[in-house]
Design a protein around this motif. Sequence first.
Motif, PDB file in Angstrom:
ATOM      1  N   LYS A 374       0.896  -1.105  -0.023  1.00  0.00           N
ATOM      2  CA  LYS A 374      -0.067   0.004   0.015  1.00  0.00           C
ATOM      3  C   LYS A 374       0.878   1.434  -0.106  1.00  0.00           C
ATOM      4  O   LYS A 374       1.929   1.214   0.804  1.00  0.00           O
ATOM      5  CB  LYS A 374      -0.922   0.007   1.124  1.00  0.00           C
ATOM      6  CG  LYS A 374      -1.875  -1.121   1.479  1.00  0.00           C
ATOM      7  CD  LYS A 374      -2.682  -0.902   2.507  1.00  0.00           C
ATOM      8  CE  LYS A 374      -2.036  -0.972   3.898  1.00  0.00           C
ATOM      9  NZ  LYS A 374      -3.032  -0.823   5.113  1.00  0.00           N
ATOM     10  N   VAL A 394       3.537  14.313   1.991  1.00  0.00           N
ATOM     11  CA  VAL A 394       2.608  13.256   2.478  1.00  0.00           C
ATOM     12  C   VAL A 394       2.885  12.090   1.740  1.00  0.00           C
ATOM     13  O   VAL A 394       2.361  11.906   0.478  1.00  0.00           O
ATOM     14  CB  VAL A 394       1.181  13.773   2.832  1.00  0.00           C
ATOM     15  CG1 VAL A 394       0.525  12.760   3.259  1.00  0.00           C
ATOM     16  CG2 VAL A 394       1.089  14.915   3.282  1.00  0.00           C
ATOM     17  N   GLN A 396       2.287   7.925   2.181  1.00  0.00           N
ATOM     18  CA  GLN A 396       1.552   6.688   2.972  1.00  0.00           C
ATOM     19  C   GLN A 396       2.432   5.465   2.484  1.00  0.00           C
ATOM     20  O   GLN A 396       1.994   5.261   1.463  1.00  0.00           O
ATOM     21  CB  GLN A 396       0.080   6.784   2.966  1.00  0.00           C
ATOM     22  CG  GLN A 396      -0.707   5.684   3.754  1.00  0.00           C
ATOM     23  CD  GLN A 396      -0.709   5.920   5.241  1.00  0.00           C
ATOM     24  OE1 GLN A 396      -0.664   7.310   5.681  1.00  0.00           O
ATOM     25  NE2 GLN A 396      -0.406   5.289   6.041  1.00  0.00           N
ATOM     26  N   ASP A 399       1.552   1.073   6.828  1.00  0.00           N
ATOM     27  CA  ASP A 399       1.199   1.516   8.037  1.00  0.00           C
ATOM     28  C   ASP A 399       1.612   2.895   8.442  1.00  0.00           C
ATOM     29  O   ASP A 399       1.599   3.427   9.534  1.00  0.00           O
ATOM     30  CB  ASP A 399       0.998   0.763   9.242  1.00  0.00           C
ATOM     31  CG  ASP A 399       0.287  -0.446   8.733  1.00  0.00           C
ATOM     32  OD1 ASP A 399      -0.982  -0.552   7.863  1.00  0.00           O
ATOM     33  OD2 ASP A 399       0.307  -2.012   9.305  1.00  0.00           O
ATOM     34  N   THR A 400       2.673   3.227   7.758  1.00  0.00           N
ATOM     35  CA  THR A 400       3.651   4.656   8.232  1.00  0.00           C
ATOM     36  C   THR A 400       2.951   5.856   7.142  1.00  0.00           C
ATOM     37  O   THR A 400       2.866   5.631   5.978  1.00  0.00           O
ATOM     38  CB  THR A 400       5.012   4.264   7.668  1.00  0.00           C
ATOM     39  OG1 THR A 400       5.390   3.058   8.709  1.00  0.00           O
ATOM     40  CG2 THR A 400       5.862   5.425   8.085  1.00  0.00           C
ATOM     41  N   LYS A 401       2.862   6.865   7.944  1.00  0.00           N
ATOM     42  CA  LYS A 401       2.563   8.056   7.212  1.00  0.00           C
ATOM     43  C   LYS A 401       3.791   9.115   7.478  1.00  0.00           C
ATOM     44  O   LYS A 401       4.141   9.244   8.981  1.00  0.00           O
ATOM     45  CB  LYS A 401       1.266   8.656   7.706  1.00  0.00           C
ATOM     46  CG  LYS A 401       0.947  10.009   7.320  1.00  0.00           C
ATOM     47  CD  LYS A 401      -0.512  10.540   7.843  1.00  0.00           C
ATOM     48  CE  LYS A 401      -0.856  11.851   6.983  1.00  0.00           C
ATOM     49  NZ  LYS A 401      -2.060  12.400   7.609  1.00  0.00           N
ATOM     50  N   THR A 403       5.501  12.849   6.681  1.00  0.00           N
ATOM     51  CA  THR A 403       5.385  14.175   6.377  1.00  0.00           C
ATOM     52  C   THR A 403       6.507  15.042   6.409  1.00  0.00           C
ATOM     53  O   THR A 403       7.341  14.454   7.357  1.00  0.00           O
ATOM     54  CB  THR A 403       4.154  14.833   7.012  1.00  0.00           C
ATOM     55  OG1 THR A 403       4.573  14.743   8.509  1.00  0.00           O
ATOM     56  CG2 THR A 403       2.774  14.080   7.155  1.00  0.00           C
ATOM     57  N   ASP A 423       4.630   8.898  11.870  1.00  0.00           N
ATOM     58  CA  ASP A 423       4.063   8.752  12.937  1.00  0.00           C
ATOM     59  C   ASP A 423       4.136   7.204  13.465  1.00  0.00           C
ATOM     60  O   ASP A 423       4.416   7.083  14.635  1.00  0.00           O
ATOM     61  CB  ASP A 423       2.181   8.611  12.565  1.00  0.00           C
ATOM     62  CG  ASP A 423       2.396   7.446  11.539  1.00  0.00           C
ATOM     63  OD1 ASP A 423       3.120   7.101  10.773  1.00  0.00           O
ATOM     64  OD2 ASP A 423       0.703   7.382  11.470  1.00  0.00           O
TER      65      ASP A 423
END
Length: 744
Positions: A374, A394, A396, A399-401, A403, A423
Amino acid sequence: MKKFLKILAWLVGSVVVLLVAAAIVVPMVFDLNDYRSQISALVKKQTGRELTIEGKMKLSLFPWLGVDIGKMELSNAPGFGPAPFARIGGAEVKVKLLPLLHEKVETDKIVLSGLELNLGRRADGSTNWSDLVKAPAAAAPAPQKGAPAAKGGAGNALGALAIGGIELRDASVSWDDRMSGARYAVSHLNLVSGAVRPGQPFGVTLAFDADSNKPAVNGHVKFASRVTLDLANQRFRLDATDLAADLHGKLLAGGKAAFTLHSDITLDLPAQRYRLDGTALTADLEGKLAPGGKVAATLHGDISADLKAQTVRLTALKLSALGVDLQGDVQGTRIIDAPQFSGKLHSAAFVPQDVAKALGVKLPPMADPSALTKAAFSFSFDAGLDHAALGNLVLQLDDTKLTGRASVRDFKHPLIRYALDADQMDVDRYLPPPAPKPVHRVATPGAAGAAAAMQLPLPLLRSLDIQGTVKVGKLKVMNLRSTALHATLTAKGGVFHVYPVGAQLYKGSYQGNLTFNVRGATPVSSMDEKLSGVQVGPLLKDFMGKEYVTGTANISAKMTAHGLEPLAVRKSLNGHAAFSFTNGTVNGVNIGLLLRTAYAAYKKLPPPKDEAKQTDFAALSGSAKVVNGVVSNDDLSAKSPLLRINGKGSANLVTDTIDYRVEAGVTGAMTGQGGKELGQLNGTPIPIRITGTFSAPKFNVDLQAILDARVKQAVEQERKKQEQRLRKNLENELQNKLKGMLKF
């Protein structure tokens, strides 16, 4: 007056009749073919070339002034080979006679078949057409500002041009450049157009085969459009334009490339403004040059350019390639002098694994098969010939975002700046799965580190100028978990410095100061690290799979090492460390049980009941010195209700071996940890030898020698007591005798 008008009408009518009669009679009595030799001679005189007229020529005067020409050939310039300069299979050109009287040019369809044009340039720079071109006349003075255009000028003539159509059949053009060695050829060229009327659209179709050696590519090209001409103002529209090219050749490494373009094109030549509206471009690549062997890409959007202002815009941009769909807008400035582009791009969700597969990249096995499934991103950008910057990033990924922002200035001497914030991140998902068995590698001393260092792009690393910060809310790497990670990197002149760097982990904290120096031929690493208040048991369990030590740990270390390969690093490791643990256990060894077992064997008693292999302590501390990968410690101290332990020895990180000696002293009755009493050992230091490897340590307690020494000590003490008692008895006896003698 009436008589004059009648005479005038009669004269005009007579002229018309004479013209019609001439148009009919002249072609019948005048045959151009009778003048072939004169025409060829005139061409020979003017150009020095041979004009060979093979086909018949036909002349017409009314209502069309035209000529129909058969096969004709013009010889090449000297030194350019036997091939003709130009050859035609036939040509037909007709112009309406009466509109010419009104300065209008109306032609019937112009037909040219079998055109062959061979252009060339020799190594000395001369061309095979230079002898046909006269030196240009002196340029006429430019008209003054505001002066009216001359009547009958080129613009007016072009504006009055009307052509019934153009048909070019089976033409070929070649260019042989012996100065550069390049050769280009167009063959089987066919061009058909509708009636050309100024300001009115007409259809055009074009197809040809192309061949080139620089670059080495050949293929077929097709073109179709609905064209509107404004020749007077030099403005053109090409609506519903379709261009297609199918290419192959060495440039494509034996593969193929197919391109199609559909667009509505507007050209304003005086203003140098160009537009491509509703553009749809597709590209299909096959072969070695195509990542993965085959790539398909499509581009949609509106493109506009202003060459005077040096600007370009791509709006409503949509790009699809390799399984990624991009959308955005792009603007370009100074596109001729110093191109610079900016804009915004964002992607739809895509699967990185599919992108890698499309690129022909085989990803290594990963611990988590669902990793890289993903992804999506968006950012603004600003880029030029010497810089690139990303903002509002940004990303993604699974599961990591992530910025932040990043930039590079001066590509020759990169100046890198970044600020990134994630995050959460589970690095272990992307690492190889655990090996079923440990892999032991044999390395040649000294060679591995040098080889690894040579693989680094040292000149590039030394030229970098970096300042940046990374923050991670939750991090998992090598199964170690931490939160609130922050690290600031600065690099200049080949020295990479990570400081400050810190994190919260296992109810404690980590602080570090790390340096990586590549100024020399071999990289040098140095570290100054501290763990404070960390629950070391869970840390070791996550990192090594077993809680070798538990308790609250405070550890500090300052180390240096050379090279990159693990063995070279261990061999060159130097520095010192200090540690302290409170309220914990040392797992893997039960010193109390070792003593009881040895004591039972000495007394020939049954062995004690098995117990957990752990030694409890209230405090454990010490320091270490590291010299070339050998860790030495001589001040180990551990205290517990049962024992007092001191230790010293060494551990070799290169050979993975241990040579350590522990002295355990019993503090009281051996009832702690479920054991039986060993009061006889109270106050006696008991040596325990630890050898073997880190993964398989060996413990040896020489209780026999200790107890034998203890017996000898007791015998010696008893002997001394007896000697003291005998001496005292003798002294008493002598005193008594002396007293008796004194009485006499």
